[in-house]
Design a protein around this motif. Structure first.
Motif, PDB file in Angstrom:
ATOM      1  N   ARG A 613     -17.146 -29.979 -48.503  1.00 22.77           N
ATOM      2  CA  ARG A 613     -17.450 -29.848 -47.066  1.00 22.77           C
ATOM      3  C   ARG A 613     -17.039 -28.448 -46.598  1.00 22.77           C
ATOM      4  NH1 ARG A 613     -15.546 -35.805 -44.893  1.00 22.77           N
ATOM      5  NH2 ARG A 613     -15.615 -34.714 -42.869  1.00 22.77           N
ATOM      6  N   ASN A 615     -18.587 -26.215 -44.674  1.00 22.83           N
ATOM      7  CA  ASN A 615     -18.779 -25.798 -43.278  1.00 22.83           C
ATOM      8  C   ASN A 615     -17.497 -25.993 -42.478  1.00 22.83           C
ATOM      9  OD1 ASN A 615     -21.445 -25.054 -43.690  1.00 22.83           O
ATOM     10  ND2 ASN A 615     -22.251 -27.094 -43.193  1.00 22.83           N
ATOM     11  N   GLU A 616     -16.847 -27.154 -42.709  1.00 24.90           N
ATOM     12  CA  GLU A 616     -15.590 -27.429 -42.009  1.00 24.90           C
ATOM     13  C   GLU A 616     -14.474 -26.513 -42.515  1.00 24.90           C
ATOM     14  OE1 GLU A 616     -15.404 -32.078 -41.320  1.00 24.90           O
ATOM     15  OE2 GLU A 616     -16.646 -31.569 -43.057  1.00 24.90           O
ATOM     16  N   GLU A 618     -14.860 -23.398 -43.548  1.00 20.95           N
ATOM     17  CA  GLU A 618     -15.053 -22.091 -42.924  1.00 20.95           C
ATOM     18  C   GLU A 618     -14.572 -22.089 -41.481  1.00 20.95           C
ATOM     19  OE1 GLU A 618     -18.467 -19.475 -44.077  1.00 20.95           O
ATOM     20  OE2 GLU A 618     -19.328 -21.406 -44.719  1.00 20.95           O
ATOM     21  N   GLU A 619     -14.792 -23.185 -40.803  1.00 16.12           N
ATOM     22  CA  GLU A 619     -14.353 -23.284 -39.410  1.00 16.12           C
ATOM     23  C   GLU A 619     -12.824 -23.210 -39.326  1.00 16.12           C
ATOM     24  OE1 GLU A 619     -14.590 -26.432 -35.668  1.00 16.12           O
ATOM     25  OE2 GLU A 619     -15.960 -26.684 -37.377  1.00 16.12           O
ATOM     26  N   ASP A 622     -11.493 -19.626 -40.299  1.00 14.70           N
ATOM     27  CA  ASP A 622     -11.770 -18.640 -39.248  1.00 14.70           C
ATOM     28  C   ASP A 622     -10.729 -18.690 -38.138  1.00 14.70           C
ATOM     29  OD1 ASP A 622     -13.982 -17.598 -40.505  1.00 14.70           O
ATOM     30  OD2 ASP A 622     -15.415 -18.931 -39.471  1.00 14.70           O
ATOM     31  N   CYS A 640     -14.687 -23.655 -54.663  1.00 13.52           N
ATOM     32  CA  CYS A 640     -16.019 -23.033 -54.685  1.00 13.52           C
ATOM     33  C   CYS A 640     -16.588 -22.975 -56.105  1.00 13.52           C
ATOM     34  CB  CYS A 640     -15.954 -21.618 -54.108  1.00 13.52           C
ATOM     35  SG  CYS A 640     -15.604 -21.582 -52.338  1.00 13.52           S
ATOM     36  N   ASN A 645     -20.293 -22.608 -54.913  1.00  8.02           N
ATOM     37  CA  ASN A 645     -20.540 -21.991 -53.608  1.00  8.02           C
ATOM     38  C   ASN A 645     -20.229 -20.490 -53.738  1.00  8.02           C
ATOM     39  OD1 ASN A 645     -20.417 -21.042 -50.928  1.00  8.02           O
ATOM     40  ND2 ASN A 645     -19.855 -23.062 -50.173  1.00  8.02           N
ATOM     41  N   LEU A 648     -19.006 -18.250 -50.333  1.00  5.53           N
ATOM     42  CA  LEU A 648     -17.627 -18.483 -49.910  1.00  5.53           C
ATOM     43  C   LEU A 648     -16.643 -18.059 -51.002  1.00  5.53           C
ATOM     44  CD1 LEU A 648     -16.065 -19.435 -47.484  1.00  5.53           C
ATOM     45  CD2 LEU A 648     -16.141 -21.776 -48.358  1.00  5.53           C
TER      46      LEU A 648
END
Length: 704
Positions: A613, A615-616, A618-619, A622, A640, A645, A648
């Motif tokens: 997961r 996307n979470e 990266e959030e 950040d 990764c 991935n 990332l």
């Protein structure tokens, strides 16, 4: 006195009586130098001359010189009197020299003075001070009559030997015989507060409080309620037992108070962490014209430091014109206990530029701070100072030295210090055992524990907790079970520290069900115990059990800390409980006011990364504050690689290159990831960058 000495020096003829007049005056003034000068000028001396000198020396803490004078008196052919023996026996008691005391006892018997009340009381006091209680009891029984001095000496001695009930029985007998005075009342009050209690409502504490209240009633009944010495003893009793309401009522009713009375009140407030009341008390003391003494300042320092108010404590310390050794030690101890170890070291350095010489307590405190900081160089310097002061083998500081070297990974030096000590106590044994455990020398720690038992040393709770940690590091379940059996046998199973160590041992040895079984029967559990049990489930892949136990912990009104969340988030990561882990992570700050640190971010990124997961992930990265922690990026890079991935992974690798360009691990992970995807140009590029940065990967090898 100056006029008397002038007249004495101008006398054309002086005899033994004029010498005795001036000598007696100097002795009463405790003027040792002038007394010696006059004594040396005497051409004629008798037993009175010697008695005056011996009595003065013994009274002023110069017991060694008192005994030298006594032996000189005997060599000059003078027969000691009951007054001589009383002073000499007092000196023997002060030095703990029971051999000399027995010689005096034999001489007293030969001279027919052993049954004399004055000499008999001195014999009794000598044996009690030398901790030969049974001999003192025999002397007491042989006295043809006893007075209040005899009974009080017996009572004080029994208190010192921790024979409380016998001391109370002695006072009851005095009461029946109607020979109570203010000294005996003060002595029996000391029996009541001989032991201090942290929990006032405990049964033993209530019992001692009840005895104290009964004595207070007797004080009023026999008419000593206006005696300041007795009242100060009563104040001390109430303050030490934590009943400050009773202490305040007594203090306010006292017709006359001294600096001792004020000091007792300040000390009582310090014990109860009532800093503001202690400050008010000191202001009231000064307002009444009573000048604070050294004890006042030490008590005030204790009040500030117990309450964690280091700044006020420092202000009080700097307000002292010439701080005493006790004040320096109190300030150093406050810093150390409140984990201001750097400040403690700096204050100790400042102390070196004063005329105050550190003692064994000072060295023990500063060694504790050096050990906590892992400050090896500082520990070495203090070790050198100890050797210079001939204190390096002192039991009180030996354990501190062992701790410094152990925590600095110098366990061999710690063992040498232990082996050089002329004698050992349980603290020294525990220090070495803890050092072996800390340096992952579990097998040697277990052997050392067996040696400790073989030499007849009785282990404490700390000993068992340390040896259980050794069993944990060895993953030796059989040895852990042996220690568990011994813990139960000696009655330490209900100790929270030993219990927590047992939970940790069973968990690390893979028997998490046994750990939970013991955890459930523990009478007393603290936050550390709960954390260890949750962590045990995490280590053994029992994520759902860890989460369930976390919920039980919240229901039991135990507030979680950052370690609790590391344990439960690790459990979620290892068991694939992604949503549960994310929910717990989000609740940390919102529900439990625990600020996430890098360990928590590592756990949740690992949990989300394992599930793909990103996307979470990266959030989170950040918004996280700890972007310079390489472990977070290494965990992300590993995830990764598993899920291929590339984008990332490249970001994580770039961060790692920035943080530690010489580390070969991120280069290897990234190159392996490219090679698994047949991206050979990218592999070549990574190898090129490694060459440019002069990074070389150490080759692996097989142990098979």
């Amino acid at each position: 006195m100056s006029g008397a000495r002038l007249l004495f020096d101008e006398m054309p003829l002086r005899n033994i009586f004029s010498y005795h007049a001036i000598l007696d005056s100097y002795c009463k003034l405790n003027d040792v130098d002038n007394a010696y000068q006059v004594f040396d000028q005497m051409r004629e001396r008798n037993s009175v001359s010697w008695n005056l000198m011996i009595s003065m020396l013994s009274r002023n803490g110069l017991e060694d010189k008192a005994l030298v004078s006594y032996y000189s008196m005997r060599l000059n052919g003078f027969v000691p009197t009951r007054f001589t023996l009383a002073s000499v026996l007092s000196a023997c008691g002060g030095l703990g020299n029971v051999e000399c005391g027995r010689e005096c006892h034999g001489l007293a018997t030969k001279l027919g003075l052993s049954t004399n009340l004055y000499a008999g009381n001195a014999l009794l006091g000598m044996y009690m001070k030398c901790e030969f209680v049974e001999d003192a009891i025999l002397v007491f029984k042989d006295l043809p009559e006893q007075n209040e001095v005899s009974f009080t000496a017996m009572m004080d001695g029994l208190v010192g030997a921790d024979r409380m009930e016998e001391a109370f029985d002695m006072f009851r007998f005095m009461h029946r015989e109607r020979i109570i005075d203010c000294v005996s009342l003060s002595s029996v009050l000391s029996v009541c507060f001989k032991r201090e209690f942290d929990v006032y409502d405990g049964n033993e504490g209530k019992m001692h409080m009840m005895h104290g209240e009964q004595i207070h009633g007797l004080v009023i009944k026999v008419g000593f309620e206006r005696d300041m010495h007795v009242n100060n003893s009563l104040l001390n009793l109430y303050a030490k037992l934590g009943c400050m309401d009773c202490a305040e009522m007594l203090f306010n009713s006292m017709s006359k108070v001294s600096v001792v009375s004020w000091n007792v009140m300040i000390s009582g407030y310090a014990k109860k962490y009532h800093l503001q009341r202690a400050i008010e008390c000191m202001k009231g003391m000064q307002g009444c014209g009573v000048e604070p003494d050294e004890v006042t300042y030490v008590n005030m320092l204790s009040a500030c430091l117990r309450s964690g108010d280091i700044e006020t404590g420092l202000l009080i310390f700097h307000s002292m014109s010439v701080p005493s050794l006790a004040s320096w030690n109190a300030m150093l101890s406050g810093y150390s206990q409140n984990e201001y170890h750097r400040e403690a070291v700096m204050l100790f350095r400042e102390m070196q530029f004063t005329r105050v010489r550190p003692d064994r307590t000072t060295f023990a405190i500063i060694l504790s701070s050096c050990a906590a900081m892992g400050l090896l160089e500082g520990g070495k310097q203090i070790h050198a100072a100890l050797m210079k002061a001939e204190l390096s083998t002192d039991l009180y500081v030996t354990s501190g030295l062992i701790a410094v070297y152990s925590k600095s990974s110098k366990i061999e030096v710690a063992k040498v210090i232990f082996n050089m000590a002329p004698q050992y106590d349980i603290v020294c044994w525990n220090s070495v055992l803890a050092g072996l455990s800390l340096n992952s020398l579990g097998a040697e720690g277990f052997t050392f524990f067996r040696r400790m038992l073989g030499e007849g040393m009785l282990p404490t709770e700390f000993s068992y907790a340390s040896v259980l940690n050794c069993c944990s590091s060895l993953s030796s379940l059989s040895q852990g079970r042996q220690i568990h059996g011994q813990v139960v046998k000696v009655g330490h199973a209900n100790n929270v520290y030993v219990g927590t160590a047992l939970v940790d041992m069973y968990s690390k040895c893979g028997d998490v069900d046994e750990a939970r079984q013991f955890f459930d029967v523990m009478h007393c559990k603290d936050l550390v115990t709960w954390n260890e049990m949750i962590h045990g489930y995490a280590q053994n892949g029992r994520g759902e059990d860890a989460v369930s136990l976390f919920k039980d912990m919240i229901k039991a009104s135990i507030e979680p800390d950052h370690i609790t969340f590391v344990a439960v988030l690790t459990a979620c990561s290892h068991s694939g409980l992604v949503d549960t882990g994310l929910r717990l992570f989000n609740s940390m700050q919102q529900e439990y006011c625990v600020e996430p640190i890098s360990d928590h971010y590592t756990c949740i990124i690992d949990t989300l990364g394992r599930a793909g997961r990103f996307n979470e992930v990266e959030e989170i990265i950040d918004n996280m504050p700890c972007k310079d922690d390489p472990i977070i990026w290494e965990v992300l890079l590993s995830s990764c690689r598993v899920h291929a991935n590339i984008n990332l992974a490249r970001r994580a690798a770039d961060e790692l290159f920035r943080l530690d360009p010489s580390n070969s691990a991120p280069y290897s992970l990234l190159a392996n990831m490219y090679s698994s995807l047949d991206r050979w140009d990218d592999v070549k590029y990574v190898r090129y960058i490694m060459g440019m940065q002069q990074v070389s990967k150490e080759p692996g090898y097989s142990r098979v």
